[in-house]
Write a protein that holds these residues in place. Structure first.
Motif, PDB file in Angstrom:
ATOM      1  N   ARG A 183      64.800 -87.087  63.765  1.00 47.52           N
ATOM      2  CA  ARG A 183      66.008 -87.325  62.977  1.00 47.52           C
ATOM      3  C   ARG A 183      65.801 -87.014  61.500  1.00 47.52           C
ATOM      4  N   ALA A 184      64.567 -86.964  61.054  1.00 48.72           N
ATOM      5  CA  ALA A 184      64.298 -86.636  59.648  1.00 48.72           C
ATOM      6  C   ALA A 184      64.705 -85.204  59.326  1.00 48.72           C
ATOM      7  N   LEU A 185      64.891 -84.398  60.372  1.00 52.09           N
ATOM      8  CA  LEU A 185      65.278 -83.000  60.157  1.00 52.09           C
ATOM      9  C   LEU A 185      66.762 -82.839  59.845  1.00 52.09           C
ATOM     10  N   VAL A 186      67.568 -83.852  60.138  1.00 59.56           N
ATOM     11  CA  VAL A 186      69.019 -83.716  59.974  1.00 59.56           C
ATOM     12  C   VAL A 186      69.403 -83.331  58.548  1.00 59.56           C
ATOM     13  N   PRO A 187      68.994 -84.097  57.513  1.00 63.96           N
ATOM     14  CA  PRO A 187      69.368 -83.697  56.146  1.00 63.96           C
ATOM     15  C   PRO A 187      68.739 -82.383  55.722  1.00 63.96           C
ATOM     16  N   LEU A 188      67.560 -82.081  56.241  1.00 59.24           N
ATOM     17  CA  LEU A 188      66.905 -80.812  55.894  1.00 59.24           C
ATOM     18  C   LEU A 188      67.684 -79.632  56.474  1.00 59.24           C
ATOM     19  N   LEU A 189      68.120 -79.778  57.723  1.00 62.26           N
ATOM     20  CA  LEU A 189      68.907 -78.723  58.344  1.00 62.26           C
ATOM     21  C   LEU A 189      70.234 -78.524  57.616  1.00 62.26           C
ATOM     22  N   ALA A 190      70.896 -79.624  57.288  1.00 65.15           N
ATOM     23  CA  ALA A 190      72.187 -79.522  56.603  1.00 65.15           C
ATOM     24  C   ALA A 190      72.034 -78.832  55.257  1.00 65.15           C
ATOM     25  N   ARG A 191      70.995 -79.212  54.514  1.00 60.91           N
ATOM     26  CA  ARG A 191      70.783 -78.615  53.193  1.00 60.91           C
ATOM     27  C   ARG A 191      70.459 -77.134  53.307  1.00 60.91           C
ATOM     28  N   ALA A 192      69.623 -76.776  54.271  1.00 63.05           N
ATOM     29  CA  ALA A 192      69.231 -75.377  54.439  1.00 63.05           C
ATOM     30  C   ALA A 192      70.414 -74.521  54.870  1.00 63.05           C
ATOM     31  N   ILE A 193      71.255 -75.045  55.748  1.00 64.38           N
ATOM     32  CA  ILE A 193      72.422 -74.283  56.205  1.00 64.38           C
ATOM     33  C   ILE A 193      73.409 -74.099  55.063  1.00 64.38           C
ATOM     34  N   ARG A 194      73.620 -75.145  54.266  1.00 67.14           N
ATOM     35  CA  ARG A 194      74.522 -75.027  53.123  1.00 67.14           C
ATOM     36  C   ARG A 194      74.001 -74.006  52.114  1.00 67.14           C
ATOM     37  N   GLY A 195      72.696 -73.774  52.125  1.00 66.25           N
ATOM     38  CA  GLY A 195      72.103 -72.806  51.207  1.00 66.25           C
ATOM     39  C   GLY A 195      72.353 -71.363  51.594  1.00 66.25           C
ATOM     40  N   VAL A 196      72.861 -71.138  52.796  1.00 64.54           N
ATOM     41  CA  VAL A 196      73.189 -69.783  53.233  1.00 64.54           C
ATOM     42  C   VAL A 196      74.482 -69.345  52.560  1.00 64.54           C
ATOM     43  N   GLU A 197      74.455 -68.237  51.876  1.00 61.40           N
ATOM     44  CA  GLU A 197      75.643 -67.777  51.153  1.00 61.40           C
ATOM     45  C   GLU A 197      76.795 -67.484  52.098  1.00 61.40           C
ATOM     46  N   GLY A 198      77.967 -68.022  51.745  1.00 60.74           N
ATOM     47  CA  GLY A 198      79.153 -67.791  52.538  1.00 60.74           C
ATOM     48  C   GLY A 198      79.540 -68.958  53.420  1.00 60.74           C
ATOM     49  N   ILE A 199      78.687 -69.998  53.462  1.00 59.97           N
ATOM     50  CA  ILE A 199      79.000 -71.171  54.270  1.00 59.97           C
ATOM     51  C   ILE A 199      80.039 -72.019  53.545  1.00 59.97           C
ATOM     52  N   VAL A 200      81.093 -72.395  54.265  1.00 61.52           N
ATOM     53  CA  VAL A 200      82.165 -73.207  53.696  1.00 61.52           C
ATOM     54  C   VAL A 200      81.892 -74.697  53.897  1.00 61.52           C
ATOM     55  N   ASP A 201      81.435 -75.060  55.110  1.00 66.32           N
ATOM     56  CA  ASP A 201      81.152 -76.467  55.402  1.00 66.32           C
ATOM     57  C   ASP A 201      80.172 -76.528  56.563  1.00 66.32           C
ATOM     58  N   VAL A 202      79.514 -77.688  56.705  1.00 68.70           N
ATOM     59  CA  VAL A 202      78.557 -77.897  57.791  1.00 68.70           C
ATOM     60  C   VAL A 202      78.892 -79.201  58.486  1.00 68.70           C
ATOM     61  N   GLN A 203      79.046 -79.146  59.803  1.00 64.97           N
ATOM     62  CA  GLN A 203      79.299 -80.337  60.609  1.00 64.97           C
ATOM     63  C   GLN A 203      78.155 -80.512  61.595  1.00 64.97           C
ATOM     64  N   MET A 204      77.518 -81.680  61.545  1.00 65.31           N
ATOM     65  CA  MET A 204      76.356 -81.963  62.384  1.00 65.31           C
ATOM     66  C   MET A 204      76.761 -82.968  63.465  1.00 65.31           C
ATOM     67  N   GLU A 205      76.616 -82.577  64.719  1.00 61.30           N
ATOM     68  CA  GLU A 205      76.894 -83.472  65.843  1.00 61.30           C
ATOM     69  C   GLU A 205      75.642 -83.509  66.711  1.00 61.30           C
ATOM     70  N   LEU A 206      74.612 -84.159  66.175  1.00 64.29           N
ATOM     71  CA  LEU A 206      73.304 -84.158  66.812  1.00 64.29           C
ATOM     72  C   LEU A 206      73.039 -85.499  67.498  1.00 64.29           C
ATOM     73  N   ASP A 207      72.595 -85.430  68.743  1.00 59.07           N
ATOM     74  CA  ASP A 207      72.304 -86.629  69.516  1.00 59.07           C
ATOM     75  C   ASP A 207      70.866 -87.063  69.292  1.00 59.07           C
ATOM     76  N   ARG A 208      70.667 -88.368  69.277  1.00 56.18           N
ATOM     77  CA  ARG A 208      69.314 -88.898  69.153  1.00 56.18           C
ATOM     78  C   ARG A 208      68.599 -88.792  70.496  1.00 56.18           C
ATOM     79  N   VAL A 209      67.381 -88.303  70.439  1.00 59.78           N
ATOM     80  CA  VAL A 209      66.567 -88.195  71.648  1.00 59.78           C
ATOM     81  C   VAL A 209      65.496 -89.264  71.590  1.00 59.78           C
ATOM     82  N   THR A 210      65.391 -90.067  72.618  1.00 61.78           N
ATOM     83  CA  THR A 210      64.364 -91.113  72.658  1.00 61.78           C
ATOM     84  C   THR A 210      63.337 -90.772  73.717  1.00 61.78           C
TER      85      THR A 210
END
Length: 221
Positions: A183-210
């Protein structure tokens, strides 16, 4: 990680209309109208930018045509109302941006300074072109397919290799779904995707895996 950001030189208008210090008020108005721009850089010498004349610099002549300034903060504008040459009307020093600056940096300068266009200069301060707000928005013209390919290659393959995530991009909006163990990757993924030029918004619908619970087997006595 995402590819290098576009620079001002990638999106700017290379053919820029400019004037000298001795350009007259009426000449400037005619140029703004003919070229459909809101400001022009003022040059001297071999093309060094020494100022900018914008519509805001020209309006005081009409504003104070019949009225005298009454407030202290109107004095600067009123002084421009008497100007007839570019050197009397221009805002100086000019707010400029370098050719190698990123599109993000140029957008930040425009927002902070409240301007619509920026003269683009090289290391010597010589005019290379002009970048406008509409130029900076060109990064949002990238096709969804191109955005998706870059996210898969430069973000997911780097940060979440092996993860079974469903990625979709529509009108620049990214939706990322699926199971993610770390789950620590969630904010990292969101930030990296937003860093791609041309991205308008990012929606994360990630399930927790136990991890499955350990079963302890004991031998009956």
């Amino acid at each position: 990680m995402p590819a290098s950001q576009s620079t001002v030189s990638d999106v700017m208008t290379h053919t820029a209309i400019a004037i000298g210090r001795e350009a007259s008020y009426k000449e400037i108005v005619e140029l703004l109208n003919a070229w459909k721009v809101s400001a022009v850089p003022v040059l001297e010498g071999e093309g060094r930018v020494v100022g900018v004349v914008s519509e805001a610099d020209l309006l005081p002549k009409e504003e104070f045509r019949r009225e005298e300034p009454v407030l202290p903060d109107q004095l600067d504008e009123a002084s421009k109302a008497a100007g007839v040459l570019a050197e009397e009307l221009m805002s100086s020093p000019a707010v400029t941006v370098h050719t190698h600056a990123t599109v993000t940096e140029a957008a930040r300068i425009m927002a902070r300074k409240g301007v619509k266009r920026l003269p683009v200069v090289n290391e010597l301060g010589l005019l290379e072109g002009v970048v406008s707000r509409s130029d900076l928005l060109k990064v949002f013209l990238r096709p969804d397919e191109e955005l998706e390919e870059e996210i898969r290659r430069a973000v997911l393959a780097e940060l979440a290799p092996g993860a079974r995530l469903d990625l979709s991009v529509q009108d620049g909006v990214v939706v990322l779904r699926g199971p993610l163990r770390d789950r620590a990757l969630v904010p990292l993924l969101a930030r990296a995707i937003r860093g791609v030029e041309g991205i308008v918004d990012v929606q994360m619908e990630l399930d927790r895996v136990t991890s499955p619970a350990w079963r302890v087997h004991t031998t009956p006595p």
